[in-house]
Design a protein around this motif. Structure first.
Motif, PDB file in Angstrom:
ATOM      1  N   GLY A  59      -3.850  -3.456  -5.187  1.00  0.00           N
ATOM      2  CA  GLY A  59      -2.818  -2.892  -4.317  1.00  0.00           C
ATOM      3  C   GLY A  59      -2.334  -1.537  -4.789  1.00  0.00           C
ATOM      4  O   GLY A  59      -2.914  -0.908  -5.679  1.00  0.00           O
ATOM      5  N   ASP A  61       0.809  -1.221   0.000  1.00  0.00           N
ATOM      6  CA  ASP A  61       0.000   0.000   0.000  1.00  0.00           C
ATOM      7  C   ASP A  61       0.845   1.275   0.000  1.00  0.00           C
ATOM      8  O   ASP A  61       0.337   2.375   0.125  1.00  0.00           O
ATOM      9  N   GLN A 115      -5.857   5.157  -1.414  1.00  0.00           N
ATOM     10  CA  GLN A 115      -5.379   4.563  -2.670  1.00  0.00           C
ATOM     11  C   GLN A 115      -5.979   5.268  -3.891  1.00  0.00           C
ATOM     12  O   GLN A 115      -7.106   5.749  -3.849  1.00  0.00           O
TER      13      GLN A 115
END
Lengths: 438, 252
Positions: A260, A234, A290
């Motif tokens: 990811g 991450d 993310q």
């Protein structure tokens, strides 16, 4: 400024880059290097990069690893990412590692090795494939990759050969602040058939940059199932592009699973000749902060091509997602059939998606459609589950899992499907879903 | 089992139920009939705890507890089951998975251990026979692509698995052909017991040919305007709901 710093770093290891002694390759690299020097990494001012800002890369300055300092890799950890019953090519920090790879029993008609090795053993084969799928492409990452790729996979499957087991390319990053820059070439001859999985992973908690470009050439009637499983850490930055040139009546089935990375950009581009078929399935999941960007492009350049594209996104917390799907039907490509669908689930008020489907139809006798939807979980579905005694949180998680799992169910390869479901359950641990129930 | 007293319910600003009182004893079957818009479905949704309904007056006591205080999942765990008029399709969640999750939630609430995979499967298979459902439906996504009859049978299957005390069937007969109606009714009848009660919400009398009610209530404009035994349903069938309007007109 920033591009220059990357260029300087690479100049110091120029003699380690594969094929440095081959004039034709040096020329290709120099051209690309010049282009990268001029543009740097892509900027949000470019239309195709509007929603994804990679300027952080220039501040970070990830360093290329050197082949002379190999990493030690925990075998047990590695095993958890290797799919059962496959041949594997392992890339560590951008270099092919033959010791970790397993190609036992692979027919010697097939070439499967690192590109550095292939440049020595089969330079003409590499020359014939390198860059052939990138004629319509141009941006800073591609130039960067061409100029400085350190290694990659080279896979050539001759005509009429059907691989008995899938091939897995495992891209592993092991060093903090490091950069893995690979170019992989995949060629399938007439009527050849193969399954290829590319998995991207990193050691826990490290920050790094992956720049991986895969060029795929499918000759007439060849069939390739290509799976990309991106489960970087991450803190990782990931640029992964897959560029495909399909000759007539070839089939390309692609699954893009992007879970990811702190920032990930997946490009999947294909060009279809007469009566070629292309299926692109995508699932992207992001949470916390993310950012995941999926950029797909399908060129129908000849008649009777078929493309089917289905993408789903699940965005939680403050995550940001992008789906840009473009289909171009060229004037000669009559009787094209193209469908694109993208559905996105936003699990929080702060999550965001930019979804941009584009159809450019320049032929008049075609069947094309596209649909995009962005939404939350349906209240009536939640109530239905809750009215059966399931608590609200579990109900929501079940529905989220189900939304994503519908894409996972499309994966024909059992071992991969199970692995992807494991990842899904890890990403949303509160699903209340138990592995043994699936 | 269930005591509804003077229940008033609003949806947005519109009063729908205007003082419903209903007492149901263990083992009894009550039919609630009425024309469209009389508030039948509202009553079933309020009992199951669906959002969007505001109770402005009245009480609902279920097994001595205030039902309206409980979130819907707790009502389900306490034994209230609503068979939906329009069962929801849940792509990606298999029937067997939902059954297992629901059953475990209910068993946990009742202080029972989870069933192991073997016992669960045996039990589920037995219950599918009850509603004459092919076992392959267990592995399909909940209600996805099911026909109207299959969806309703699936509701009864869930009911059979969860073994509730109070079963509310919201227009379960709507959209069913005679064969499906018979299968669903047989399923319901086999679940009848001295400690399980039923509320059958229906527009038509024909369901009551198969499931004999102890009492029939006629709902109109948010009130119960008539209560009688099974013969009331037959009378309604013969004379139509216009007859009720007339009666109400006379009363007014």
């Amino acid at each position: 400024m920033s591009a220059t710093s990357y260029i300087e770093r690479y100049q110091s290891i120029a003699n380690e880059l594969p094929g440095y002694n081959l004039p034709w390759l040096n020329a290709v690299r120099q051209l690309a290097s010049g282009s990268f020097e001029a543009t740097g990494f892509p900027s949000p001012r470019e239309e195709e990069w509007k929603y994804t800002n990679v300027t952080a890369l220039e501040k970070k300055l990830f360093a290329p690893s050197s082949i002379s300092t190999p990493s030690t890799i925990d075998k047990e950890w590695l095993e958890t990412h290797v799919l059962a019953d496959t041949w594997t090519l392992v890339m560590v920090d951008g270099y092919f590692d033959s010791k970790l790879s397993d190609l036992v029993g692979l027919t010697d008609k097939v070439i499967a090795t690192g590109i550095a090795e292939a440049l020595q053993s089969h330079p003409d084969r590499v020359k014939a494939l390198l860059g052939t799928t990138l004629e319509k492409e141009s941006h800073g990452f591609l130039a960067f990759n061409t100029a400085y790729f350190s290694d990659g996979a080279f896979i050539e499957i001759p005509a009429n050969v059907k691989l008995q087991k899938p091939l897995q390319i495992l891209h592993i990053s092991t060093r903090n602040e490091a950069l893995a820059n690979t170019r992989s070439l995949v060629g399938l001859g007439r009527n050849a058939e193969a399954k290829l999985i590319e998995t991207f992973i990193g050691l826990p908690n490290i920050s790094y940059l992956t720049a991986a470009v895969t060029e795929i050439h499918l000759a007439e009637n060849a069939v390739l199932d290509h799976y990309k499983l991106q489960v970087e850490t991450d803190k990782a930055y990931h640029f992964g592009g897959v560029y495909v040139k399909q000759d007539k009546t070839s089939h390309f089935y692609q699954h893009n699973l992007s879970f990811g990375g702190l920032l990930a950009r997946n490009e999947i581009h294909a060009e279809l000749a007469t009566a070629a078929e292309c299926e692109m399935n995508g699932l992207f999941l992001a949470k916390n902060r993310q950012h995941v960007d999926n950029h797909t492009l399908i060129h129908h350049v000849e008649p009777h091509g078929i493309s089917r594209e289905t993408y789903r996104g699940v965005l939680a917390d403050r995550a940001r997602g992008v789906f840009q799907g473009r289909i171009v039907v060229h004037p000669q490509a009559q009787k094209t059939s193209a469908e694109m669908n993208n559905r996105n689930l936003l699990l929080s008020e702060d999550a965001e998606i930019d979804a941009k489907p584009q159809l450019e139809i320049l032929a008049d006798d075609v069947k094309c459609s596209h649909g995009v939807a962005v939404g939350q979980l349906a209240a009536e579905s939640i109530f239905y589950l809750v009215s059966r005694g399931v608590d609200r949180e579990t109900a929501k998680n079940m529905l989220t899992f189900a939304f994503a799992n519908e894409m996972v169910e499309k994966i024909g390869l059992d071992s991969l499907r199970n692995k992807v479901q494991d990842h899904l359950l890890n990403i949303f641990p509160q699903t209340g879903i138990r592995r043994d129930w699936l | 089992m269930l005591k509804i007293e003077n229940l008033h319910v609003r949806v947005e600003d519109k009063p729908i139920l205007k003082g419903i009182s209903l007492h149901i004893k263990p083992g009894e079957v009550h039919a609630i009939m009425g024309p469209n818009g009389s508030g039948k479905s509202t009553l079933s949704h309020v009992l199951a705890g669906r959002d969007g309904y505001e109770v402005t007056a009245g009480t609902v006591i279920y097994k001595g507890k205030n039902l309206l205080d409980m979130p819907p999942e707790e009502r389900a765990r306490e034994g209230v089951f609503l068979a939906f008029q329009y069962p929801v399709e849940i792509p990606g969640v298999s029937n067997v998975y939902l059954l297992k999750a629901a059953l475990n939630a209910v068993r946990k609430h009742r202080g029972l251990p989870e069933l192991d995979a073997f016992d669960f499967l045996q039990m589920i298979k037995a219950k599918t026979k009850l509603v004459e459902m092919d076992e392959k439906f267990l592995y399909r996504a909940v209600n996805e692509g099911f026909s109207g009859g299959e969806k309703k049978r699936n509701e009864i299957l869930q009911m059979a698995v969860l073994e509730p005390s109070l079963c509310i069937l919201d227009e379960t007969d709507s959209g069913l052909d005679i064969d499906a109606l018979k299968i669903v009714s047989d399923g319901v009848n086999s679940l009848r017991s001295a400690d399980r009660s039923f509320i059958l919400v229906t527009h038509y009398q024909r369901l009551l040919d198969y499931i004999k009610p102890d009492q029939v209530h006629v709902l109109a404009q948010g009130r119960i305007v008539k209560t009688g035994d099974a013969s009331l349903a037959l009378e309604l069938e013969e004379r139509g709901y216009g007859w009720i309007d007339q009666t109400m007109g006379e009363a007014a």
